[in-house]
Write an enzyme that holds these catalytic residues in place. Structure first.
Site, PDB file in Angstrom:
ATOM      1  N   GLY A   1      -6.109 -28.762  16.825  1.00 26.52           N
ATOM      2  CA  GLY A   1      -5.680 -28.351  15.683  1.00 26.52           C
ATOM      3  C   GLY A   1      -4.469 -27.353  15.686  1.00 26.52           C
ATOM      4  O   GLY A   1      -4.378 -26.658  16.502  1.00 26.52           O
ATOM      5  N   GLY A   2      -3.599 -27.448  14.565  1.00 29.41           N
ATOM      6  CA  GLY A   2      -2.487 -26.740  14.283  1.00 29.41           C
ATOM      7  C   GLY A   2      -1.405 -26.661  15.360  1.00 29.41           C
ATOM      8  O   GLY A   2      -1.227 -27.876  15.955  1.00 29.41           O
ATOM      9  N   ASP A   3      -1.251 -25.747  15.962  1.00 32.57           N
ATOM     10  CA  ASP A   3      -0.482 -25.841  17.267  1.00 32.57           C
ATOM     11  C   ASP A   3      -1.177 -25.306  18.657  1.00 32.57           C
ATOM     12  O   ASP A   3      -0.731 -24.836  19.570  1.00 32.57           O
ATOM     13  CB  ASP A   3       0.766 -24.802  17.308  1.00 32.57           C
ATOM     14  CG  ASP A   3       0.309 -23.274  17.150  1.00 32.57           C
ATOM     15  OD1 ASP A   3      -0.678 -22.954  16.747  1.00 32.57           O
ATOM     16  OD2 ASP A   3       0.945 -22.308  17.643  1.00 32.57           O
ATOM     17  N   GLU A   4      -2.548 -25.630  18.651  1.00 30.72           N
ATOM     18  CA  GLU A   4      -3.388 -25.386  19.737  1.00 30.72           C
ATOM     19  C   GLU A   4      -3.757 -26.819  20.587  1.00 30.72           C
ATOM     20  O   GLU A   4      -3.886 -27.569  19.833  1.00 30.72           O
ATOM     21  CB  GLU A   4      -4.706 -24.776  19.510  1.00 30.72           C
ATOM     22  CG  GLU A   4      -4.672 -23.248  18.863  1.00 30.72           C
ATOM     23  CD  GLU A   4      -5.827 -22.722  18.693  1.00 30.72           C
ATOM     24  OE1 GLU A   4      -5.933 -21.375  18.742  1.00 30.72           O
ATOM     25  OE2 GLU A   4      -6.992 -23.453  18.507  1.00 30.72           O
TER      26      GLU A   4
END
Length: 297
Positions: A208-211
């Site tokens: 998710g996102g930048d993870e």
């Protein structure tokens, strides 16, 4: 035969059913006596074997059954007085056999094509369900499923699981300055660079996102995870996509290890929480580094 089909072991057979069965048996017997037993065998092949079983077992069986039926009909034409008097009828039946076989063969080919297309669509839907569409990496549901599988396998093998969770230092600045399209290109670059360097046996996913996460089985102790964490930090630190705009990125990595078996009941959820805390410890320590869960300072 008709009596067995219509009457035997049926609840309370009626007189009408018994009478109909006896009549059918007499008619079939008369038919076989008049036209010859080989023609009766042909009828069975045509309706039960040539078309029905051929569709079930495929074209090779279909062609074999048809050949047997045609040979039976040829034998009729040679040996039966009735068929010697009606050769055109026999030839028409052989032609019908061939035509039925060709039609059934075409139908089988279309069924095979439709099955292949269906298998492709099922594979595509499955891939979409487990794949992050931007980076083409496994997504969060796949990661959770894989984590549970690896924990169970490690418990059986007496090994440990390491979970490396990292996000991108400087990602928000890229998004805010250059827009989300630039941020998407950065995520794709990270997925490609890190993906080339992780082991094939490890699971690399975007959650998710930048993870991102990396799941790996460790044979000795937690030090097995150190080269992987160092590789992630180095690979992302080398990215210079936006250096001319004064924007650089890095990675902060949190590492959680399962410890030796037996594992606790909710070990998978605990690993994710511990890795998340360790990642933020790495950020507080100056970013661009890794931290193990439970380490102080």
């Amino acid at each position: 035969m008709a009596y067995l089909i219509l009457v035997y072991k049926r609840p309370a057979p009626t007189r009408a059913r018994r009478g109909f069965a006896i009549l059918m048996d007499n008619l079939v017997g008369s038919y076989i006596a008049y036209f010859g037993g080989a023609f009766a065998a042909y009828v069975g092949f045509l309706f039960l074997t040539t078309v029905g079983w051929g569709l079930r077992f495929g074209r090779p069986y279909l062609f074999l059954a048809t050949a047997i039926a045609i040979l039976g009909m040829v034998w009729n034409l040679a040996a039966s007085p009735y068929w010697q008097e009606h050769p055109l009828f026999g030839a028409t039946i052989i032609f019908g056999l061939i035509a039925n076989t060709v039609n059934a063969s075409i139908l089988l080919a279309r069924i095979a094509g439709a099955n292949g297309l269906l298998a492709e669509k099922i594979e595509e839907v499955s891939r979409l369900a487990w794949q992050d569409q931007l980076t083409k990496l496994p997504n969060r549901p796949y990661f959770r499923e894989r984590l549970a599988q690896m924990v169970a396998a490690a418990a059986r093998n007496g090994r440990q699981v390491a979970l490396l969770l990292f996000d991108i230092d400087g990602f928000k600045a890229v998004n805010d300055t250059l827009g989300h399209e630039a941020g998407d290109r950065l995520l794709q670059e990270i997925a490609e660079r890190v993906g080339r360097r992780v082991r094939q046996a490890d699971t690399f996913a975007r959650v998710g996102g930048d993870e991102f996460v990396i799941l790996m089985e460790i044979a000795r102790d937690r030090s097995d995870a150190v080269p992987v964490a160092e590789t992630v930090v180095a690979a992302i630190g080398e990215i210079e996509m936006f250096a001319e705009r004064g924007l650089r990125v890095g990675a902060s990595v949190g590492i959680a290890c399962s410890g030796p078996p037996p594992f606790r009941e909710r070990i998978a959820d605990e690993l994710l929480i511990q890795a998340d805390r360790a990642m933020y410890e790495a950020k507080r320590a100056g970013k661009g580094r890794y931290k193990f869960a439970g380490d102080s300072g």
